[in-house]
Design a protein around this motif. Structure first.
Motif, PDB file in Angstrom:
ATOM      1  N   SER A 238      -4.124  -8.930   4.684  1.00  0.00           N
ATOM      2  CA  SER A 238      -3.656  -9.092   3.365  1.00  0.00           C
ATOM      3  C   SER A 238      -4.106 -10.159   2.510  1.00  0.00           C
ATOM      4  O   SER A 238      -4.475 -10.310   1.511  1.00  0.00           O
ATOM      5  N   ILE A 251       0.651  -7.215  -0.765  1.00  0.00           N
ATOM      6  CA  ILE A 251       1.919  -7.977  -0.610  1.00  0.00           C
ATOM      7  C   ILE A 251       1.744  -8.694   0.900  1.00  0.00           C
ATOM      8  O   ILE A 251       1.122  -8.203   1.795  1.00  0.00           O
ATOM      9  N   THR A 259       1.693  -4.108   5.576  1.00  0.00           N
ATOM     10  CA  THR A 259       1.048  -3.335   4.990  1.00  0.00           C
ATOM     11  C   THR A 259       1.105  -2.034   5.441  1.00  0.00           C
ATOM     12  O   THR A 259       1.096  -1.895   6.517  1.00  0.00           O
ATOM     13  N   ASP A 278      -7.764  -2.971   2.329  1.00  0.00           N
ATOM     14  CA  ASP A 278      -6.952  -3.622   3.434  1.00  0.00           C
ATOM     15  C   ASP A 278      -6.368  -2.585   4.113  1.00  0.00           C
ATOM     16  O   ASP A 278      -5.840  -1.734   3.392  1.00  0.00           O
TER      17      ASP A 278
HETATM   18 MG   LIG Z   1      -0.922  -6.855   5.425  1.00  0.00          MG
END
Ligand SMILES: [Mg+2]
Ligand SMILES: Nc1nc2c(ncn2[C@@H]2O[C@H](COP(=O)(O)OP(=O)(O)OP(=O)(O)O)[C@@H](O)[C@H]2O)c(=O)[nH]1
Length: 462
Positions: A238, A251, A259, A278
């Motif tokens: 991320s 985040i 995630t 992502d």
């Molecule tokens: Mg992540």
């Protein structure tokens, strides 16, 4: 020039509040229509000239005489206009109400509402542009990056059409040679013709192949490359997404398994549009939500046209890393060794061994280090090392590429027939087919179905 009977009109600008809104009118009654709905500051209707003009005045309702807005009138008489017909563009204040009212008075005065893409279709039917140029207009409007726009503009200017027309010209003289020889079938004349087919044919084949190759780049520029960022939890996937986007989109925490869902964003890497995803860190887990996330990560990896496999450089390779390296084998991928700022603990030789041909780049997503190198690596991998973004000219689209492939195989049949000393009539048939297929690529003798399909993709007013 195909003379269309009716005069069409549409709003050419996007809806919403803007400084101007444009109502575009095209067709044989454009001048008459302007005389009905446009008044000069003196209150008189205007006499339009045979050259382009820009006039200030008032747009009025031709029945009630009521003023709708103060406008600029851009007059572009055919054939030197977008459609090659008489075109008038009324620039009104850019609010939905004003623009709608403006269109309404133009329709009342006798214009018909245009279909999507109808202005461009007329430009094509009137012979101002070929079909590849019309298709490129959509590409230009939809371009997601500067590179995609530049490539589309080359096509709008007609470079593809020029190339195809040059190929067809050579083909035509080859055909003429073959057909004349068919009428005088002495042996030596025939063998000269066969040699000519081999020589010119191979040259044309090379050019057609080049055009087909540019289709791969064309598809990338039009649709973008679906790119999955994968890796085990907490390696910085991320963080890498955010770093490439230059904003905090996903985040980031130090808790492995942050995630849960696939987060997608379009991003422009050196002119190449990437659809960047992502994903959740891949590992065995008891957590039900995380399990679903991991499943989605695997699916994203399967669909991906490019994988960014992230490793944590500050730790030795784990079994999860090795599994992922194996799982992504054979994919187009970049291996990003992240957290390089913490010092390297990962075994580089081992990574290189698993990486095979895939490039390995050291980065720090947190410190934004190594990103330029990563972007350059992605560019090379996607476009191919021999082609830098600066060198991209036009790019063939899928419809054109299909026709070119068919033309290629027909030409190959002609070439092998010539090599085997086959009779010239067989070769002539193949050459005719190649000629026709190349013509279709630029829209010659294109049927109504094809035109409808292409132009229905346009927005209203284009
Ligand atoms: Mg992540
Ligand atoms: N020192 C350092 N820390 C980093 C770097 N990249 C990420 N981190 C930290 O590593 C932790 C995990 O980062 P994330 O980006 O959330 O990792 P992730 O791979 O998305 O993790 P999951 O979503 O849980 O799979 C955070 O505390 C980041 O600040 C880096 O380059 N250097």
């Amino acid at each position: 020039m195909v003379v269309e009977e009716d005069t069409i009109a549409a709003i050419a600008t996007a809806r919403g509040e803007a400084s101007v809104g444009i109502i575009r009118v095209s067709g044989p009654q454009a001048a008459e229509l302007v005389r009905k709905v446009f008044r000069l500051p003196s209150g008189a209707p205007c006499n339009l000239s045979s050259s382009r003009q820009l006039l200030y005045g008032t747009l009025v309702n031709s029945r009630s005489g009521e003023a709708v807005d103060e406008v600029m009138l851009l007059w572009m008489p055919g054939p030197r206009s977008y459609t090659a017909e008489d075109v008038a563009e009324l620039q009104v204040h850019g609010g939905n109400q004003v623009v709608d009212a403006g269109l309404e008075v133009v329709l009342q005065a006798g214009a018909r509402l245009a279909d999507p893409g109808e202005f461009t279709k007329r430009a094509f039917l009137n012979g101002r542009i070929d079909l590849s140029q019309a298709e490129a207009v959509i590409d230009l409007i939809r371009a997601k990056t500067d590179l995609a726009a530049r490539s589309a503009l080359q096509q709008v200017k007609g470079h593809f059409g020029e190339t195809i027309r040059a190929l067809r010209k050579r083909l035509l003289s080859l055909q003429a040679h073959v057909e004349v020889t068919m009428d005088y079938p002495e042996h030596d004349v025939e063998s000269v013709a066969l040699a000519q087919v081999s020589e010119v044919g191979s040259e044309l084949l090379g050019k057609i192949e080049e055009l087909i190759q540019s289709a791969a780049v064309g598809r990338i520029l039009r649709e973008g490359v679906y790119t999955a960022i994968v890796g085990r939890p907490n390696v910085g996937k991320s963080s890498l997404l955010n770093a490439l986007l230059r904003r905090e989109r996903a985040i980031v925490t130090d808790i492995p398994g942050t995630t849960r869902d696939v987060v997608e964003e379009y991003i422009n890497i050196r002119g190449i549009p990437l659809r960047l995803a992502d994903t959740a860190g891949i590992r065995e887990t008891e957590d039900v939500v995380e399990q679903i996330g991991v499943k989605r990560s695997r699916e994203a990896l399967q669909e991906a046209e490019l994988a960014l496999l992230v490793l944590n450089g500050s730790e030795p390779l784990s079994q999860d890393d090795v599994d992922l390296l194996r799982m992504s084998e054979g994919l187009r991928r970049v291996i990003a060794i992240n957290k390089a700022d913490l010092g390297l603990a990962v075994e580089l030789e081992k990574v290189a061994e698993f990486a095979g041909d895939s490039p390995v780049v050291q980065i720090s997503a947190k410190k934004m280090d190594g990103l330029a190198m990563l972007e350059e690596t992605i560019e090379k991998l996607v476009l191919g090392s021999e082609l830098s973004s600066a060198e991209i000219g036009y790019s063939t689209n899928a419809r054109q590429a299909k026709l070119l492939s068919e033309a290629k195989s027909d030409l190959e049949v002609a070439l092998s027939a010539a090599a085997q000393g086959a009779t010239l009539d067989i070769i002539a048939v193949q050459l005719q087919s190649v000629y026709a297929l190349l013509g279709l690529a630029i829209g010659e003798e294109a049927g109504e179905d094809l035109l409808d399909e292409i132009f229905s993709n346009f927005c209203l007013g284009k």
